[in-house]
Design an enzyme around this catalytic site. Structure first.
Site, short mmCIF file in Angstrom:
data_model
loop_
_atom_site.label_atom_id
_atom_site.label_comp_id
_atom_site.label_asym_id
_atom_site.label_seq_id
_atom_site.Cartn_x
_atom_site.Cartn_y
_atom_site.Cartn_z
N SER A 1 56.63 84.07 -38.28
CA SER A 1 57.62 82.91 -38.08
C SER A 1 57.86 82.14 -39.17
O SER A 1 57.15 81.87 -40.03
CB SER A 1 57.43 82.07 -36.87
OG SER A 1 57.31 82.89 -35.78
N GLN A 2 59.00 81.36 -39.23
CA GLN A 2 59.36 80.26 -40.26
C GLN A 2 58.29 79.33 -40.27
O GLN A 2 57.92 78.61 -39.02
CB GLN A 2 60.75 79.98 -40.11
CG GLN A 2 61.31 78.88 -41.08
CD GLN A 2 62.64 78.19 -40.82
OE1 GLN A 2 63.05 78.07 -39.71
NE2 GLN A 2 63.10 77.53 -41.93
#
Length: 365
Positions: free
Chosen positions: A79-80
């Site tokens: 994920s970011q």
């Protein structure tokens, strides 16, 4: 700490990530490249492998790294990092806390949790993803993380945790997570108007269950009972090729368009007030747009960041009026941020595999 990871932490701070000293040290010490050892998909669709030009530089950007695709659909990722930081901050983990993680992904999130002193049990429904996460954690020398291949809906039967974090988009919260975490919180992205705002959920498996909004987000969607339809479910996002021609039906109301965060605040409120709110890719426009989708799934009204409305299909006039009503209500409520909403969840889904879903909202006074 390498220069790359030092700059990485500085970038996360610039992007507004709420980094405590412990969390900053975790991002600075955990080698993200170990968790994408098989590479990742670049934005242009090509595959980046370790050792190729720019590989490490991209790894240490504040970007999602897609690590598995099925056809053209991403099914696993790292994920970011700035979003990870927001979620981990909301989880409020201290050394010694036992954490249940639903969605192992690459193992990187579990490694960050371990670096701040947590003991983690991570569950992923994809056996190959779980295997790769387990191997990466071993290569990185991460301790106190156990990775299990299985259906995350059940959690880890017979175990107790202090916290739970979910790294995949769901329609609602499993009662098993509530049972296993006690007072919580459970930090979880729950579907709302075609996106997955992150909620901090508290309650017991038999209720009551309440939540507050942490931040906007978009996640890959879970499988199985966690995606059950319910009374407040919104339509799925719509690609541009599915829509009729849209044209402006109401002019801009704001000289200065909403910034991305304000637009997400409006989007959240629209999802509270309108069950047909979702995201759509309008033909000829970049990005996704807040749209009130009609019953055919091909028309309706889109609300743009400047407050203008575009509509199409047989119900364009009616949906334009409903879009304007949403805008009027949001303005009248003084443009509340999504974090101002207090949510009550209700039991829904299959009676044999129920989930707790958002059902009622009120604005904090």
């Amino acid at each position: 700490m390498t220069d790359l990871r030092r700059r990485f932490v500085e970038q996360l701070r610039r992007h507004g990530a709420p980094l405590t000293p412990e969390l900053a040290a975790a991002f600075a010490s955990v080698p993200r490249e170990i968790f994408v050892a098989d590479g990742f998909q670049r934005r242009d669709g090509t595959w980046a492998e370790p050792g190729t030009a720019g590989f490490l530089e991209t790894v240490y950007q504040d970007e999602v790294l897609v690590t598995k695709v099925h056809g053209r659909t991403p099914v696993s990722s790292s994920s970011q990092p700035s979003l990870m930081a927001v979620m981990l901050s909301a989880l409020d983990v201290s050394a010694g806390h036992r954490v249940l993680e639903i969605g192992a992904g690459t193992g990187y999130n579990a490694a960050l949790l371990s670096a701040v002193g947590a003991e983690v049990t991570s569950i992923d429904v994809q056996a190959d993803v779980a295997d790769r996460a387990r191997a990466a954690l071993t290569r990185a020398g991460v301790e106190k993380v156990r990775v299990i291949a299985g259906d995350g809906y059940a959690g880890a039967p017979g175990q107790r945790f202090d916290r739970a974090i979910v790294t995949v988009g769901v329609a609602g919260v499993s009662p098993h997570w509530l049972q296993q975490t006690g007072p919580g919180p459970i930090v979880v992205p729950v579907e709302h108007a075609g996106t997955h705002p992150v909620l901090a959920v508290r309650g017991t498996m038999d209720g009551p269950v309440t939540a507050t909004v942490v931040c906007p987000s978009g996640f890959m969607t879970a499988a199985g009972p966690l995606t059950a339809q319910h009374a407040r479910a919104h339509p799925h996002p719509v690609p541009a090729e599915s829509l009729a021609t849209f044209a402006e039906t109401a002019p801009a109301r704001w000289e200065q368009p909403l910034d991305p965060y304000e637009y997400r605040d409006l989007w959240y409120a629209a999802g509270v007030w309108h069950t047909r709110a979702t995201q759509a890719a309008l033909p000829g426009r970049d990005g996704s747009t807040l749209t009130l989708l009609d019953e055919t799934g091909t028309g309706g009204a889109a609300i743009l960041p400047d407050g203008s409305v575009m509509a199409g299909g047989g119900g364009a006039q009616r949906y334009t009026a409903e879009a304007v009503e949403v805008l009027d209500r949001w303005d009248a409520a003084n443009r509340p941020p999504m974090q101002a909403w207090r949510i009550t969840l209700e039991r829904a889904g299959d009676p044999d595999t129920p989930i707790w879903c958002p059902a009622a909202w009120e604005l904090a006074r």
